[in-house]
Design a protein around this motif. Structure first.
Motif, PDB file in Angstrom:
ATOM      1  N   GLU A 180       0.796  -1.209   0.000  1.00 20.32           N
ATOM      2  CA  GLU A 180       0.000   0.000   0.000  1.00 20.32           C
ATOM      3  C   GLU A 180       0.840   1.276   0.000  1.00 20.32           C
ATOM      4  O   GLU A 180       0.394   2.318  -0.493  1.00 20.32           O
ATOM      5  CB  GLU A 180      -0.953   0.021   1.196  1.00 20.32           C
ATOM      6  N   GLN A 199      -6.846  -5.877  -3.732  1.00 19.71           N
ATOM      7  CA  GLN A 199      -7.788  -5.181  -2.856  1.00 19.71           C
ATOM      8  C   GLN A 199      -7.427  -3.704  -2.721  1.00 19.71           C
ATOM      9  O   GLN A 199      -8.295  -2.828  -2.815  1.00 19.71           O
ATOM     10  CB  GLN A 199      -7.789  -5.838  -1.481  1.00 19.71           C
ATOM     11  N   VAL A 200      -6.152  -3.403  -2.527  1.00 20.15           N
ATOM     12  CA  VAL A 200      -5.728  -2.001  -2.395  1.00 20.15           C
ATOM     13  C   VAL A 200      -5.894  -1.267  -3.722  1.00 20.15           C
ATOM     14  O   VAL A 200      -6.370  -0.125  -3.765  1.00 20.15           O
ATOM     15  CB  VAL A 200      -4.262  -1.942  -1.914  1.00 20.15           C
ATOM     16  N   SER A 246      -7.961  -1.870  -6.084  1.00 21.96           N
ATOM     17  CA  SER A 246      -9.366  -1.709  -6.452  1.00 21.96           C
ATOM     18  C   SER A 246      -9.959  -0.423  -5.891  1.00 21.96           C
ATOM     19  O   SER A 246     -10.956   0.071  -6.413  1.00 21.96           O
ATOM     20  CB  SER A 246     -10.177  -2.918  -5.957  1.00 21.96           C
ATOM     21  N   ASN A 247      -9.368   0.114  -4.837  1.00 22.23           N
ATOM     22  CA  ASN A 247      -9.882   1.351  -4.266  1.00 22.23           C
ATOM     23  C   ASN A 247      -9.670   2.535  -5.195  1.00 22.23           C
ATOM     24  O   ASN A 247     -10.444   3.499  -5.160  1.00 22.23           O
ATOM     25  CB  ASN A 247      -9.213   1.622  -2.911  1.00 22.23           C
ATOM     26  N   ASP A 248      -8.619   2.503  -6.018  1.00 20.62           N
ATOM     27  CA  ASP A 248      -8.316   3.602  -6.933  1.00 20.62           C
ATOM     28  C   ASP A 248      -8.104   3.106  -8.351  1.00 20.62           C
ATOM     29  O   ASP A 248      -7.297   3.657  -9.100  1.00 20.62           O
ATOM     30  CB  ASP A 248      -7.065   4.355  -6.465  1.00 20.62           C
ATOM     31  N   VAL A 261     -11.621  -9.510  -2.620  1.00 20.45           N
ATOM     32  CA  VAL A 261     -11.866  -8.592  -1.521  1.00 20.45           C
ATOM     33  C   VAL A 261     -12.814  -9.200  -0.502  1.00 20.45           C
ATOM     34  O   VAL A 261     -12.679  -9.016   0.693  1.00 20.45           O
ATOM     35  CB  VAL A 261     -12.435  -7.267  -2.074  1.00 20.45           C
TER      36      VAL A 261
END
Length: 1849
Positions: free
Chosen positions: A470, A503-504, A506-508, A734
């Motif tokens: 991250e 997962q990280v 996918s946030n941006d 996720v």
């Protein structure tokens, strides 16, 4: 596909009601039957309908069972289907016209357009095409179908041109033009160009001869030499299924077709095909080298099969999914059909299972483990002609052994065995030397390659490994993503890192981007998705997060960006600790190059390495044989009588590894004392897994009495532990962990301590998803009927896997392995007998399994460091290593008892930092396990949270030291108890380290006005610092022209924002300057604009220190330099009240400017600048002189004025044609000069006439004329003089400037004060003009209004009011009153309760309706905090607050707070089991109107119910939540119930705990603590000083905290009176410092008259008297009389015009009779140390609105604390700051009035708190023993002219 003829034993089922768009594939899915059994029959006439036949029922009974299962009509799409039995006994039955598995292809080909058929085409009847014709004399009757008849045996007459095919429906010739029945296959519309693998239609060159030539070939996999039954090619079931598969695809590709396809595809290796075939046949050993994507894996098996068409070619692959992918692709290229004809694969041990083995006749793809298993059965590999070993670059253990085996077999079969080694260019010479061949076949890439630029992006300093993704990986990816157009690959160590990265990311995730994983255990479908990405998603970009599999195994096209973390996860045997560990290490330089070269085919490719190239130490991959244990290979070699010393290893294993493996096998009884293999060893070799797992299974089977019952469980555990890869699919990465946790939440208590049982339970659920009831042959879930030979419902299992995020392929492999282990163990060959041993009666299955696991894995046994804190890690006993338990382990999801703290860990991993992590834990019994040495070595009570956090930070720092590795921090916030766990020997050292921290007092600096004070616990002030101008910075050389630029400069240079600045005098530049270099930020840029020197005043010391720390020295200027600047001061309106003065200089005075004035007023002023228009030359005294000579110039004028020197001379001419006269305007410095000039001109120059030339008006001729110069005065442009705005340094200076300094400086100057108030919502106040007029009248000042056009809200304009014509105190007081009258009530959301309350009010539109009725404006603001603004008249504001208070009382019944113990709160957090369980509970109760949520900030659970929920429902929800929490705790003590407040004694759910002692308190604490000093716990036996952190939570509003701080500082001043002469102003809202020695004085801040000694405010009796004299003077008067008169005067003077007029004022005569109200009041005054009656100067009057019926009881008895309600602002009685607010609380007997309001006298005391702009709150003792207020008079008001007294009987 062939058509079969029905025999006597075959039956069919007819499906009726089909629509025309239904195909066979859809029906096969609906009925779950093979599509080959279905044929679709179209209607022959308008009256008939389309139907389908399902054939191949072996008996009528089977067909009837099928009809019975579907006996009722059911809907299929838009059609309603029904089934019936069907049989043809007289005619040929039409069978088996169906499509393949691709329904879209089959349907599109089957539905041939009508125009493609002959125009005379007539479709015969399916049942009997000739049924309607006469059969007698048929040869004389013409056939009704004419020459289109397709029946070769037709008895009717046809013409000579009739052409019918004798093969009928079975004709497979593409070019046959004769008539055929409709049931014959249609021709494929694509002909020979069809590329569909399994197309069911006719094609050229696919004839029956090809089929017959292949039909006779053997399809057997590798045979076994030991098992006679394995001599058969395959089992009957598997053989039948493969026969059917071959019948489905009769026409395989010819060699000519394949060659054409290869030429079209043109893989790189195709150019070397001839060389490969020749060298393989001649050299027998061939090494083929080529990079990924050259076609080695797919083409070499085909070339070899074409060289040896009658023999078996085996290609060994390292991964099952690779074998499946390659098999299907090669089958497509080789056969044009799916695997199962010429090409097959085997990935499991069971030939009978179609998931394990799909048999091919020519080419078989096998995994390395399967090949080794088959090799044990046939060491000569007699069925294999060519062995291809692929991916040898990876140097895995099995591949190295297989290479050695191949070399041995070649020695035994020198004439008929061939070897192909396929690899990349790495280690080429190693294999050339190993096989002693001359050279290798090198395949060159077909497409050009480019050099790849490499960029190294190292992680930021201090970035931990677990934060790398991250913090560094994803930001780097997002940075480079938009710079490239094609796909991206990100290399990560393993599956878990990949899933976290997705997962990280996918946030941006960018638009049109799809993130996919790639690792070895992915399912077949997921790999296909990657390979087919470009064709299925051409408009998308792919970001592929992958492990090292992408280096060589999976060719991914169109890669343009590679991001390489440089890590790989691999298994290693650790000889020191005697275990296998999965470690994360750096890759080799060869791997780095391969990763880089993946983008070498792209011209614009780029490789970004997140490491330094020097970190890569190894040149090539270390062979796995050098880093893993050797038990299983050693056992297999022993069984095959292979000598390790003579076996041709590519790389020999280490000697110590061989010795260790021999010792392990000896301990497991697999080898005897002569190192010969035993029967047990042969069994373990047959099982082909880690011998310790084999021992685990056999030990339980042979020792336990219930071994038959335990066998399925133990084989499942062994299969799970031995299967590579995860049970979970990457789909829904996720949510996958949440699914896992939800499953864990369903386990019973016996399984909640075992990860293995959790995984077994998930496997069992998957297995049961497709279970078939053998009584009905129906699936228990979907209720479909299956034949008796089908074991399970495949579709239900796939659906279950998809819904639960499971990897169906891995689960199938586990099932296969489980059955294989079970069958092998129970095989009679091994003579294993079930055991008779029984453990302790109380032992469960988990205990038995744990005991045996610990026996075979002794080095994996460990215990939790602290049973109730599993997150703190564990200790592995034998190795004495501290390890971390993986977050996904169920062991970390709840607390454990001491008896549950021991376990065996079956998976150990090690990260690059060296830290170990364990997973897949299973609880073991404590018997025979060493006692844990961990104990509490330090325990402290009453430790504050801040101190606890500091200790935790200190422990984290010393954990790296060897002696401190066992320390565990254990702090309970609720009980304020600190415990540190560790070894007994570390106690003394730990105490010495923590002693200074434990003894150090908690210190906090707080700013109160201009004082910065240092406080200790108990709010004891230990030091003060008078700041005054300490927060002022004088700045220069600031390169900013505008305020926007200045704010940016502040943020970048000083690390402050505009919110940190209280005041400044920066002036914007009026003309734009352009820098020579816009990009140059250097402060020394000489060309850049620099603002004039200015100052700023910061709001806090913290901001001041930040600014000072970052401020360069050359930006600091002196006060002298600043005094030369006059720029205007910018501050908030409230800060300017009492500091702004307006100076008027008459026109007759000498001209001056702001700078000159400011220099004369320093140091009492900080700024002075002109108001209105700038002063010009026209403001100076001047004269006009006319009739001057035409040629007059300025030098002439100055000559006639000597010796007077004017300021300016302006000349003008009357005409432009050089005729006429001139005139002059002459200006002087002052009036005296002007008078002297006039006298000089009148006595001299103006007495002499002059001659000028003018034009005659009569004839327009030029004539001479004599004139005399004339003099007159010029009128001044600003006759009123100049005005300047002066800003004083502070309010005291402003008062001195107003009264003393300026009047003495210039007598002609006039001075006035000014105060400005901006009202943003004047439209909400109906009598706004009257309001400001009354305020101006009250303070004897003038007011002006000015609209602010720029500040409009909803079409309404703000108004700015200017108060003037008064002293600074009066204008400031007037502005303060208007601001208070128009300011909103602001409610800050400081607690979850408040947030939920107002969420409910807003979401249900309750507060909006209230506000609309009251004509108020209510809004909710959200920035850094959430707050509510209520704007409008104070009367309505008060009524709205009363309604909110009444509603909140009912709301408290539905809002519960459960505070958790720290040990339980630790199990809550992001994506933990407790959270998942609570979410599930919330989902359940949300249907009943209750919500349950965990709040990590307060470590509490909030239970909230809707207004319509019943109390019993809320109680049930609370009970269920507590039951859930009990499971997480080892002792069941998880939450606090209602606790008794130590201050008020009430029981409450929403109590907090004092950090120092652990006693509970509620919201009343702020009121109680305001009357004590120091601030201590109210428990008599405790009296502990309250922690500073607690005070910040108790006094949530800063104003309340500053009030008690002000009191503490005042006590410090009193204790140090000899050295400090300061004191705070007694006014509640003022924080100004005054001099105590001055006595009764005026506060320069608030403008009130105060006494710092006796704290009286605005008391005329103190004027000219000392405090003692004033007290004596006031005692001489009548207290009650003065009290009544003063109260009445207060009411009338402060009555607002917006209220109805006063009708009458009644004195509370009950006070005269010494009623209970007066007695309690006197008692309260005495408790405060005042005399009775008290001094009136010690209090003030306020309004109180209430119900009319409560007026008399209050006047008689006082304010009853038990009748409180609507406590929105804390406990106590509420008194409005204005009558308008209290009016909102008045409730008359009649809606028309009149109203009644009490005027009460309130003592200034700690029990009193003020909400600015709203109310005073007096919190009298709850037991009503005393009161600090008294009801004095009652005001009756309304529209009536008279009314009855509310105090009347």
């Amino acid at each position: 596909m062939s058509s079969l003829r029905n025999n006597a034993n075959e039956w069919s089922v007819k499906v009726l009601g089909l629509s025309t768009d239904v195909g066979g594939t859809e029906l096969s899915i609906q009925f779950d039957v093979n599509p080959r059994r279905i044929s679709i029959h179209k209607p022959q006439s308008d009256s008939s309908e389309q139907y389908a036949l399902i054939g191949e029922f072996s008996s009528e009974t089977k067909a009837l069972e099928f009809v019975s299962a579907w006996n009722e009509a059911f809907r299929f799409g838009q059609a309603e289907l029904r089934c019936e039995l069907y049989s043809e006994r007289d005619n040929e039955r039409i069978l088996d016209e169906c499509s393949n598995n691709r329904s879209n292809t089959s349907n599109s080909n089957r539905s041939i357009d009508d125009d493609e058929k002959p125009s005379c085409y007539a479709e015969p009847s399916i049942d009997d095409p000739y049924a309607s014709q006469q059969r007698s004399r048929s040869k004389d009757i013409p056939c009704r179908h004419g020459d289109h008849c397709f029946n070769a045996d037709c008895p009717y007459r046809h013409s000579p041109n009739w052409n019918v095919c004798k093969y009928g429906a079975q004709c497979t010739s593409f070019h046959c033009t004769a008539n055929h029945p409709r049931t014959r296959k249609d021709k494929c519309r694509y002909g020979s160009g069809c590329r569909t693998n399994s197309c069911a239609f006719l094609h050229p060159n696919r004839n029956s001869d090809d089929k017959r030539s292949r039909k006779d070939r053997s399809i057997s996999p590798v045979r076994s030499r030991d098992d006679d039954s394995s001599q058969k090619s395959c089992s009957t079931t598997n053989e039948r299924s493969n026969d059917q598969r071959r019948q489905s695809y009769q026409h395989c590709k010819s060699e000519e077709t394949r060659m054409n396809d290869r030429q079209n595809a043109s893989p790189a290796i195709f150019a070397a095909r001839t060389e490969f075939c020749e060298r393989l046949q001649n050299e027998r050993i061939l090494i083929v080298v080529g990079e990924i994507g050259t076609g080695k894996s797919t083409q070499l098996p085909q070339y070899a099969a074409e060289c040896f068409p009658d023999d078996l070619i085996v290609s060994v692959q390292p991964r099952p999914v690779s074998a499946m992918l390659l098999a299907n692709r090669v089958a497509d290229e080789y056969d044009g059909a799916p695997a199962g004809n010429s090409v097959g694969y085997q990935i499991g041990y069971d030939h009978k299972r179609k998931n394990d083995c799909v048999v091919g006749t020519n080419i078989m793809f096998m995994t390395d483990t399967v090949f080794l298993y088959e090799y044990q059965k046939d060491p000569n590999l007699s069925r294999i002609r060519v062995l291809i070993v692929d991916e040898v670059y990876e140097r895995s253990l099995n591949i190295d052994i297989i290479i050695g085996i191949a070399k041995l077999v070649l020695m035994n079969r020198p004439t008929d065995f061939y070897i192909v080694i396929a690899s990349t260019t790495t280690n080429l010479q190693l294999f050339v030397d190993y096989f002693d061949v001359s050279s290798a076949l090198v395949v060159r890439p077909k497409n050009p390659t480019y050099s790849v630029p490499v960029e190294n992006r190292l992680p930021p300093d201090g970035c931990p490994n677990h934060k790398l993704i991250e913090v560094h990986v994803i930001p780097t990816l997002l940075n480079f993503y938009h710079k490239h157009r094609e796909h991206t690959i990100v290399f990560l160590p393993g599956q878990r890192d990949i899933e976290k990265a997705i997962q990280v990311f996918s946030n941006d995730i960018p638009k049109d981007c799809i993130a996919l994983p790639l690792y070895g255990s992915l399912s077949y479908e997921e790999h296909r998705q990657i390979l087919e990405f470009d064709s299925k998603s051409p408009d998308k970009r792919m970001v592929l997060f992958c492990a090292n599999i992408a280096e060589t195994s999976i060719p991914v096209r169109n890669i343009q960006l590679v991001i390489d973390t440089g890590f790989i996860r691999q298994s290693r045997f650790d000889a020191q600790y005697n275990w296998n560990v999965l470690e994360t290490v750096r890759i080799s330089r060869c791997s780095a190059s391969k990763r880089r070269d993946l983008v070498s085919h792209s011209k614009y490719g780029r490789c970004v390495r997140l490491y330094d190239d020097r970190d890569l130490k190894d040149e090539c991959i270390e062979p796995e044989i050098l880093r893993v244990s050797f038990e299983l290979p050693l056992l297999q070699f022993k069984r095959l009588n292979i000598d390790l010393h003579t076996f041709p290893f590519v790389t020999k294993p280490l000697t110590n590894t061989i010795h260790h493996s021999t010792d392990v096998l000896t301990q497991l009884c697999c080898l005897d004392k002569h190192n010969d293999i035993t029967l047990r060893g042969q069994l373990f070799s047959e099982l082909s897994i880690d011998p310790r797992l084999s021992a685990f299974m056999t030990n339980i089977y042979t020792e336990q009495t219930e071994s038959q019952r335990l066998l399925p469980l133990i084989t499942t555990i062994a299969a799970i532990l031995s299967t590579p890869g995860s049970l979970f699919s990457s789909k829904g990465t996720v949510d996958r962990h949440d699914v896992d946790l939800q499953h864990s939440a369903t386990l019973d208590n016996n399984k909640c301590s075992s990860d293995l049982f959790r995984l077994c339970s998930m496997f069992d659920e998957w297995k049961s998803a497709g279970e078939i009831d053998r009584k009905t042959n129906k699936c228990q879930r979907c209720r479909k009927t299956f034949p008796s030979d089908v074991d399970y419902c495949q579709s239900c299992r796939i659906k279950h896997s998809s819904m639960n995020g499971l990897n169906n392929q891995i689960l199938e492999h586990i099932e296969s392995s489980t059955e294989f282990y079970r069958g092998t163990i129970t095989d009679p060959r091994w003579n294993l007998k079930t055991g008779s041993r029984s453990f302790h009666k109380k032992w469960s299955d988990g205990d038995i399994i744990g005991k045996h696991l610990a026996k075979v894995f002794p080095t994996h046994v460990g215990h939790l460091l602290v049973p109730h804190l599993p997150n703190e890690g564990a200790r592995l006993i034998e190795s004495d290593i501290r390890v971390t338990i993986a977050n996904r382990s169920i062991y970390t999801q709840h607390a454990h008892e001491c008896a549950q703290q021991y376990f065996v860990a079956t998976l150990i991993t090690q990260v690059s930092s060296g830290r170990y992590t364990i997973d897949r834990l299973h609880q073991i019994p404590t018997r025979d396990v060493p006692v844990s040495p961990m104990q509490q070595i330090l325990v402290r009570e009453n430790i504050g949270e801040s101190t606890g956090n500091k200790i935790r930070a200190e422990l984290s720092n010393i954990l790296s030291e060897s002696w401190a590795k066992w320390l565990v921090y254990d702090y309970d916030r609720l009980s304020s108890r600190l415990a540190v766990w560790g070894l007994k020997g570390d106690q003394a050292r730990l105490e010495s380290i923590l002693a200074p921290m434990l003894s150090r007092a908690n210190i906090k600096n707080i700013e109160c006005g201009s004082v910065r004070a240092t406080f200790q616990n108990g709010l004891i002030c230990s030091a003060v610092e008078i700041m005054e101008d300490d927060l002022r910075l004088c700045l220069q050389r600031v390169p900013c022209e505008t305020f926007d630029e200045l704010q940016v400069w502040f943020r970048i240079k000083l690390n402050i924002t505009r919110h940190d600045i209280r005041e400044n005098n920066f002036q914007e530049c009026k003309t734009k300057h352009k820098n020579s270099s816009d990009d140059d930020d250097d402060d020394d840029d000489d060309d850049a604009y620099e603002a004039p020197p200015f100052y700023i005043v910061l709001k806090s010391t913290e901001a001041f220190q930040r600014a000072i720390a970052n401020l360069p020295a050359h930006h600091i200027c002196s006060q002298q330099a600043l005094s030369l600047s006059t720029t205007g001061t910018h501050m908030d309106e409230k800060d300017s009240w009492g500091r702004r003065l307006v100076l008027t200089i008459p026109a007759s005075s000498t001209s001056t400017n702001g700078k000159d004035i400011l220099n004369r007023l320093i140091p009492h002023a900080v700024d002075c600048h002109g108001l209105g228009q700038r002063r010009s030359i026209r403001d100076q005294p001047g004269i006009q002189l006319i009739n001057l000579p035409r040629d007059t110039d300025k030098s002439f004028v100055r000559k006639i004025l000597q010796p007077i020197n004017p300021l300016k001379i302006s000349l003008r001419q009357t005409h432009k044609d050089n005729i006429g006269s001139s005139s002059a305007h002459i200006f002087f410095a002052d009036q005296q000069q002007c008078q002297q000039a006039k006298a000089t001109l009148q006595s001299g120059f103006c007495q002499k006439p002059i001659t000028i030339t003018v034009r005659s008006q009569a004839n327009r001729q030029l004539v001479q004329k004599s004139v005399t110069p004339t003099l007159s005065d010029l009128a001044s442009k600003h006759s009123n003089g100049q005005k300047f705005l002066v800003t004083a340094t502070h309010r005291e200076s402003a008062l001195r400037l107003y009264k003393e300094i300026i009047p003495k400086l210039e007598s002609s100057w006039t001075i006035d004060s000014s105060a400005t108030v901006t009202v943003t919502h004047p439209h909400l106040y109906p009598d706004f003009d009257a309001l400001i007029a009354q305020i101006a009248k009250q303070f004897a000042v003038q007011v002006q209004q000015q609209p602010v056009v720029k500040r409009q809200r909803n079409g309404h304009t703000a108004v700015r009011c200017f108060f003037s014509n008064g002293s600074p105190q009066k204008t400031a007081a007037a502005a303060a009153m208007l601001s208070q009258a128009t300011s909103p009530i602001i409610i800050k959301m400081t607690s979850d309760r408040q947030k939920q309350l107002f969420d409910e009010l807003f979401s249900r539109n309750i507060i909006q309706e209230w506000a609309t009725k009251l004509k108020l404006e209510v809004c909710r603001r959200e920035r850094s905090h959430v707050w509510i603004e209520i704007r409008g008249p104070q009367v309505q504001q008060g009524e709205l607050m009363r309604q909110i208070g009444d509603y909140s009382d009912k709301f408290d019944e539905r809002f519960r707070v459960l505070e958790l113990k720290s040990t339980v709160a630790n199990f809550f957090g992001r994506r933990k089991l407790a959270d998942v369980q609570l979410e599930a509970l919330n989902d359940t109760w949300s249907n009943w109107g209750c919500s349950v949520a965990y709040k990590p900030k307060t470590r509490s659970i909030i239970i909230y119910a809707d207004p319509d929920a019943s109390q019993s429902l809320i109680d049930s929800c609370v009970t269920e939540v507590k039951q859930l929490l009990t499971k997480l705790s080892a002792d069941g003590n998880v939450t606090r119930d209602q606790q008794k407040c130590v201050f008020c004694g009430k029981l409450s759910y929403s109590t907090n705990t004092l950090r120092a002692c652990g006693h509970a308190y509620c919201r009343c604490a702020s009121t109680h603590l305001s009357s004590t000093y120091p601030l201590q716990c109210n428990e008599p036996k405790c009296k502990a000083n309250i922690a500073i952190e607690d005070l910040f939570e108790i006094f949530l509003e800063r104003e309340a905290l500053l009030t008690v701080c002000k009191k503490a500082i005042q006590i410090y001043f009193n204790n140090n009176a000899k050295t400090l002469d300061q004191a705070f102003c007694p006014s509640t809202e003022c924080y100004a410092l005054i001099k105590k020695s001055r006595g009764y004085q005026t506060c320069f801040s608030c403008g009130r008259d105060i006494c710092p000694s006796c704290s009286v405010i605005d008391n005329d009796a103190h004027i000219g008297r000392t405090c003692k004299e004033r007290e004596q003077f006031e005692k001489m008067g009548d207290f009650l009389t003065n009290l009544f008169k003063t109260a009445e005067k207060f009411a009338r003077d402060n009555w607002l015009p917006t209220l109805p007029p006063i009708i009458r004022v009644d004195y509370n005569m009950a006070l005269v009779d010494h009623c209970a109200s007066l007695k309690r009041f006197y008692k309260g005054a005495e408790s405060l140390g005042f005399s009775a009656p008290p001094d009136m100067a010690r209090g003030f009057f306020a309004f109180h609105g209430t119900a009319a019926t409560a007026i008399k009881p209050i006047c008689t008895d006082g304010f009853d604390p038990k009748r409180r309600s609507g406590q929105a602002c804390g406990p106590g009685e509420y008194f409005g700051v204005t009558a308008a607010i209290s009016h909102g609380y008045c409730r008359p007997l009649s809606p028309q009035g009149p109203y009644s309001m009490i005027i009460a006298f309130l003592l200034n005391c700690p029990q009193l708190s003020t909400r600015p702009g709203f109310c005073h709150v007096m919190n009298n003792p709850i037991d009503w023993s005393a009161a600090y207020n008294a009801p004095v008079v009652v005001v009756s008001y309304g529209t009536q002219s008279s009314c009855q007294s509310p105090l009347a009987s």
